[in-house]
Design an enzyme around this catalytic site. Structure first.
Site, short mmCIF file in Angstrom:
data_model
loop_
_atom_site.label_atom_id
_atom_site.label_comp_id
_atom_site.label_asym_id
_atom_site.label_seq_id
_atom_site.Cartn_x
_atom_site.Cartn_y
_atom_site.Cartn_z
N GLY A 272 0.92 -0.84 0.22
CA GLY A 272 -0.39 -0.32 -0.05
C GLY A 272 0.63 1.58 -0.05
O GLY A 272 2.04 0.98 0.67
N ASP A 391 -7.58 6.97 14.04
CA ASP A 391 -7.66 6.63 12.75
C ASP A 391 -8.85 5.68 12.16
O ASP A 391 -8.27 4.53 11.68
CB ASP A 391 -6.30 7.18 12.01
CG ASP A 391 -6.71 7.24 10.24
OD1 ASP A 391 -8.06 8.15 9.75
OD2 ASP A 391 -6.02 7.11 9.64
#
Length: 586
Positions: A272, A391
C-alpha cells in the site's frame, strides 16, 4: 585519438546521411593476460569524460548507452555481460557497447604483419558492410558483416572520427587509414606503412618481472576491495541508534533483517501507498513469520523518544481484534513500524473495490463491526492505559486468514494513563471520520473514536464512503444521507445494493444503522461509550430518538474553517491505485 577536423556527414538538402567508406591497417599485440580490443568510432563530440575504459573502449559507459556514437569494435576478450559471442570478434555498436551485429574474426595468422579493415556505409540503402583481410591481401568480395541500419538518427550532420581502446595490457597499432565521402576509401600504400615492433623471447626469464607486479597489484586491489565492500555494507545497513533506545530491547528490529525480509523493499512486495509512506510485505527468518513493514518519514510533532516509547507500549497490546505491532527500526530520515501480516488485506478493498474482491455477506459485516467494537473497548477501558486510535476507517481494518477483523495502523494513536486529562494536540486523522468538536477543542478523546466508529458502521452497512459524491462538485455526508432515510422511515434503503436480495437480517441491519447514527451524534455527550455500544450490538435495549439537530449540516465546510491540520483535508489515500498506507495485507 581523433582526426582533428569535424567532417560533414549529411546532405543539407534532405538531412540524410551520405555514403562513406573507411579503411585502416591495424595490429594487436596481447601480453600474457588477454585484454579488450580497439574500436573505430564516429561521434558528435570529443568529450568522453563519462566513458569507462576496458570493455567500454573508452567511449561508452556502464549504462550501455551513449549519445550519437557509431563504432566498430575489434574485441579480443569474451564478456558475457555485454553479450560477446567469443573472444575474437568484430562488432557493430550503435549508441551502445552491446553490439547490434557481430561475427567471429575471419582470419588467423601467426605473422606479425597486421590486418586491414573496411567499413562501408551506403546512404541510399542504409547498408553497413564490414570487411577484413590480411595486410598484403586485396579486399575480399564478401564482407564479414553485412546489415541494414539507418545511421541518419545516430550520426549528426558534423562529427568527429577516431580510434579508441580501453585495454591496459594489450598494444594496439593503427598503422594507417583512409576515408572517402561518397566514394570508396582510397587504397592504403602498404609499402609506406611503418614497421611493427618485434616482440620475441628474451635470453633470460622475465616471469618474476611480470608475476611480482601482478601479484602486488592483485594484493593491493583485494585489500582495497575488502575495505570498500565492508564500508558499503555498513553504509547500506546503517541505523540510527541512541542510548535511550537500549531500554526497548527486543522491540527494535535491525534494518538488515527488515531489508532482507522485504527483498530490499522491492516493488513486488508493496502492499500500500499513502500520505505517510509505504507498506511492504516481508518474511522474517528468525522467527519465521510473515510481517508488514510500514516505512515512514522520520519526523514527529513530539519528541522521537516519546514517540518510540508509545510504539513499544502499543506493541504490548494483545487482543484478537487488534493487529499486533511487533516493533520498530530507525535510520537517518526513516522510521519503520513492523506489524503482523494480514493475508486478506484491508476491509476498504472489499467495500469499494468489489470487482477485485468477493462480496462480504451480512453475517461477515456484522461480525466485523462487533469485532472492531470489542477492540476499541479494550483500547479505551480494558488495557492498563487509555489508547485513542484517532484514525478508525475501513482502510485501517485488516482481515486475517479467517476474515476476522483487526484494527490496525497505530501511526496516529496516542495513549495516556486512566484518569488523566489528555493534553491539547494537533488534529490529525481522515476527513469524514473526524468528530466536529475536534475543530474547537483539538483534544482527542475516546468519544472522538466513537464518532469515527459510528461513521465506520454506516460505511460497512451502506457500502458508501463517508463523503458521498452525488453529483459533479457536489458532496453529501453519509451520516446526513442515512439520517434523512431514518426520518422518512426508509432507513433500509441505505443498505449496500450488493446485500439486497441476499436475505440479510433486517433487524440486525436496522440495529447497526441506528447504532451508527447514535455513535456519530454531533454532540459528544450524546454518544455512548464503547462498552454500551457493544451491549447494543449484542442485543441490549436501544432507544434512539433523533431530531434534525443531529444532522451534520455543512460538516465538511465547518471542519475546513476550524483550523484542521492540512493532512486531514485530503480524503484517504485509498482513492489512489495502490490503496491505503494502512494496508498490512494484500
Amino acid at each position: 585519438m581523433f582526426y582533428p577536423s569535424m567532417l560533414h556527414f549529411k546532405k543539407s538538402s534532405n538531412g540524410m546521411l551520405q555514403t562513406f567508406s573507411v579503411c585502416f591497417a591495424f595490429a594487436i599485440y596481447q601480453n600474457y593476460i588477454p585484454s579488450h580490443g580497439v574500436a573505430f568510432f564516429i561521434a558528435k563530440s570529443m568529450d568522453f569524460s563519462t566513458a569507462f575504459d576496458q570493455q567500454y573502449f573508452g567511449i561508452f559507459n556502464a549504462n550501455n548507452s551513449s549519445n550519437h556514437i557509431f563504432a566498430v569494435e575489434i574485441d579480443t576478450l569474451l564478456n558475457s555481460e555485454l553479450r560477446d559471442i567469443d573472444a575474437n570478434h568484430i562488432g557493430i555498436d550503435i549508441d551502445s557497447v552491446i553490439s547490434s551485429e557481430s561475427h567471429t574474426a575471419g582470419y588467423y595468422d601467426n605473422k606479425s604483419e597486421g590486418m586491414l579493415l573496411w567499413i562501408d556505409y551506403d546512404g541510399e540503402s542504409t547498408q553497413i558492410n564490414v570487411t577484413m583481410s590480411l595486410l598484403h591481401m586485396s579486399k575480399p568480395e564478401r564482407p564479414l558483416i553485412s546489415t541494414i541500419s539507418n545511421l541518419s538518427t545516430v550520426i549528426p550532420e558534423v562529427a568527429y572520427i577516431g580510434f579508441s581502446s580501453g585495454a591496459t595490457r594489450t598494444r594496439h597499432y593503427i598503422l594507417g587509414w583512409s576515408f572517402g565521402m561518397n566514394k570508396p576509401a582510397p587504397a592504403i600504400d602498404i609499402a609506406s606503412l611503418p614497421k611493427l615492433p618485434h616482440f620475441g623471447p628474451k635470453p633470460r626469464s622475465n616471469v618474476p618481472e611480470i608475476v611480482l607486479p601482478i601479484a602486488t597489484g592483485v594484493l593491493v586491489s583485494s585489500i582495497g576491495l575488502v575495505i570498500f565492500l565492508a564500508w558499503r555494507r555498513n553504509k547500506k545497513y546503517a541505523e540510527l541508534v541512541e542510548d535511550w533506545e537500549k531500554e526497548f530491547g527486543p522491540h527494535r528490529f535491525s534494518y538488515k533483517d527488515l531489508y532482507c525480509a522485504t527483498q530490499g523493499f522491492k516493488t513486488e512486495n508493496l502492499l500500500g501507498v499513502g500520505g505517510f509512506g509505504r507498506v511492504y510485505k516481508g518474511w522474517l527468518l528468525k522467527p519465521k513469520v510473515e510481517i508488514a513493514v510500514k516505512r515512514v518519514s522520520h519526523e514527529s510533532k513530539q519528541g522521537m523518544k516519546e514517540f518510540v516509547a508509545e510504539v513499544v507500549s502499543l506493541g504490548q497490546i494483545q487482543n484478537r481484534n487488534i493487529v499486533h505491532l511487533l516493533g520498530y527500526c530507525r535510520r537517518k530520515g526513516e522510521l519503520f513500524l513492523v506489524y503482523e501480516y494480514m493475508p486478506n488485506g484491508s476491509l476498504e478493498k472489499y467495500l469499494h473495490n468489489k470487482e477485485h474482491r468477493p462480496i462480504l455477506s451480512w453475517p461477515q459485516r456484522f461480525r466485523i463491526i462487533k469485532g472492531i467494537a470489542s477492540g476499541l473497548l479494550y483500547l479505551h477501558e480494558e488495557w492498563h492505559k487509555v489508547v485513542i486510535h484517532r484514525d478508525i476507517k475501513a482502510s485501517n481494518i485488516l482481515l486475517d486468514s479467517e476474515m476476522n477483523a483487526r484494527l490496525g495502523d497505530f501511526g496516529l494513536a496516542r495513549l495516556y494513563d486512566h484518569g488523566i486529562d489528555q493534553q491539547t494536540t494537533h488534529v490529525v486523522g481522515t476527513i469524514g471520520y473526524l468528530a466536529p468538536e475536534l475543530g474547537c477543542t483539538r483534544k482527542p478523546t475516546p468519544l472522538t473514536d466513537v464518532f469515527s466508529f459510528g461513521i465506520f458502521i454506516l460505511e460497512v452497512v451502506c457500502g458508501q464512503r463517508p463523503i458521498m459524491e452525488i453529483a459533479q462538485d457536489k458532496q453529501l455526508m453519509l451520516v446526513d444521507w442515512v439520517l434523512q432515510h431514518y426520518q422518512n422511515g426508509t432507513i433500509t434503503d441505505t443498505v449496500d445494493v450488493a446485500l439486497r436480495g441476499d436475505g440479510y437480517d433486517v433487524d440486525e441491519v436496522s440495529l447497526a444503522l441506528h447504532v451508527g447514527l447514535l455513535c456519530s451524534h454531533p454532540f459528544k455527550d450524546a454518544r455512548p461509550p464503547m462498552r454500551q455500544v457493544l451491549q447494543f450490538l449484542d442485543g441490549g435495549a436501544l432507544s434512539l430518538e433523533l431530531t434534525p439537530t443531529h444532522r451534520n449540516f455543512e460538516m465538511l465546510t465547518l471542519m475546513q474553517n476550524e483550523g484542521f491540520d492540512p493532512y486531514i483535508l485530503s480524503y484517504p489515500s485509498t482513492m489512489t491505485g495502490h490503496g491505503s498506507i494502512s494496508d498490512l495485507g494484500n
